[in-house]
Design a protein around this motif. Sequence first.
Motif, PDB file in Angstrom:
ATOM      1  N   PRO A 168     -34.269  71.368  76.240  1.00 45.20           N
ATOM      2  CA  PRO A 168     -33.575  72.667  76.163  1.00 45.20           C
ATOM      3  C   PRO A 168     -32.135  72.605  76.661  1.00 45.20           C
ATOM      4  O   PRO A 168     -31.259  73.313  76.134  1.00 45.20           O
ATOM      5  CB  PRO A 168     -34.431  73.567  77.065  1.00 45.20           C
ATOM      6  N   VAL A 169     -31.877  71.754  77.635  1.00 45.21           N
ATOM      7  CA  VAL A 169     -30.516  71.613  78.164  1.00 45.21           C
ATOM      8  C   VAL A 169     -29.612  70.979  77.103  1.00 45.21           C
ATOM      9  O   VAL A 169     -28.469  71.408  76.901  1.00 45.21           O
ATOM     10  CB  VAL A 169     -30.530  70.765  79.443  1.00 45.21           C
ATOM     11  N   LEU A 170     -30.124  69.972  76.413  1.00 46.75           N
ATOM     12  CA  LEU A 170     -29.339  69.329  75.362  1.00 46.75           C
ATOM     13  C   LEU A 170     -29.098  70.292  74.200  1.00 46.75           C
ATOM     14  O   LEU A 170     -27.987  70.350  73.651  1.00 46.75           O
ATOM     15  CB  LEU A 170     -30.048  68.065  74.861  1.00 46.75           C
ATOM     16  N   LYS A 171     -30.109  71.043  73.811  1.00 47.30           N
ATOM     17  CA  LYS A 171     -29.940  72.004  72.712  1.00 47.30           C
ATOM     18  C   LYS A 171     -28.871  73.025  73.062  1.00 47.30           C
ATOM     19  O   LYS A 171     -27.997  73.373  72.230  1.00 47.30           O
ATOM     20  CB  LYS A 171     -31.266  72.713  72.433  1.00 47.30           C
ATOM     21  N   GLU A 172     -28.910  73.529  74.270  1.00 45.14           N
ATOM     22  CA  GLU A 172     -27.909  74.517  74.709  1.00 45.14           C
ATOM     23  C   GLU A 172     -26.507  73.917  74.662  1.00 45.14           C
ATOM     24  O   GLU A 172     -25.553  74.571  74.208  1.00 45.14           O
ATOM     25  CB  GLU A 172     -28.246  74.981  76.117  1.00 45.14           C
ATOM     26  N   PHE A 173     -26.370  72.678  75.120  1.00 47.58           N
ATOM     27  CA  PHE A 173     -25.050  72.053  75.174  1.00 47.58           C
ATOM     28  C   PHE A 173     -24.508  71.765  73.774  1.00 47.58           C
ATOM     29  O   PHE A 173     -23.344  72.080  73.470  1.00 47.58           O
ATOM     30  CB  PHE A 173     -25.137  70.764  75.987  1.00 47.58           C
ATOM     31  N   TYR A 174     -25.315  71.165  72.927  1.00 42.09           N
ATOM     32  CA  TYR A 174     -24.826  70.767  71.601  1.00 42.09           C
ATOM     33  C   TYR A 174     -24.549  71.957  70.681  1.00 42.09           C
ATOM     34  O   TYR A 174     -23.763  71.836  69.740  1.00 42.09           O
ATOM     35  CB  TYR A 174     -25.819  69.824  70.930  1.00 42.09           C
ATOM     36  N   THR A 175     -25.193  73.077  70.938  1.00 45.58           N
ATOM     37  CA  THR A 175     -24.997  74.240  70.061  1.00 45.58           C
ATOM     38  C   THR A 175     -24.087  75.300  70.669  1.00 45.58           C
ATOM     39  O   THR A 175     -23.942  76.381  70.107  1.00 45.58           O
ATOM     40  CB  THR A 175     -26.356  74.885  69.725  1.00 45.58           C
TER      41      THR A 175
END
Length: 266
Positions: free
Chosen positions: A258-265
């Motif tokens: 979830p942290v990566l999804k938030e950052f990349y989007t």
Amino acid sequence: MTSYLTSADGTRIAYESTGSGPALILVDGAMCYRDSGPARPLAAELADSFTVYLYDRRGRGESDAGSEISIEREVEDLAALAKEAGGSPYLYGISSGAVLAADAAARGIGTPRLAIYEPPLIVDDRDREPLPADSLERITSLVDSGRNGDAVKSFMRAVQVPGFAIAMMRLMPAWSRLKAVAPTLRYDFTLMRGLQQGNRPPADRWSTATMPTLVIDGGKSSGWMRTGVEAMAKAMPNATYRTLPGQNHMVKPAALAPVLKEFYTA
């Protein structure tokens, strides 16, 4: 399904992709590859939002070793995969793979956003002894003399695996797999040379990695690890430093995704 590409020096690199959406490449750390490590479970968590590319770094899994051990050749492998992924993929790396991802970003492979988890820098001697300056030469000597098991043990000690745990691992079927991939430790010690000897990272190594960067550690990781991660965040030109509570170096995919999804989007 496994596909193959040819890197700039002619080395065959194995990779696969899963999911749909913007391209994202995952970069493994030491001793890891697609069939042995954290990449595939993490890819499963990310596949609903990204086309996730996993690959075997040279010398491991189904990738060829090539004729040269250097940062430049590993960056070329990533550049070839980035081109295959459309030319501007997001990039994520863990442990020594985090350093490789940062090096590739700094050398212009075209990633718009970079995330890294716990690059294992040792920047002082407060919580542990730095590694000897000749660590690469020691590992190389063990591998060159056919002492792959001793090379694995040396690496395990370097990352502070307890002696009793190493003894138990030697009795397990996985030990043979670890010995088989031991020669690739030379690639990781090459990546980490100068970054684990108790000094702050050089100011110019990643100065051209100006894209938004997320540098992450785990709240339960060792003090020396977290100190090194924070130092790397400060060395990156456009970095945000974040800690995942309750996590350590073996970060759980469900906590990280979830942290990566938030950052990349963002």
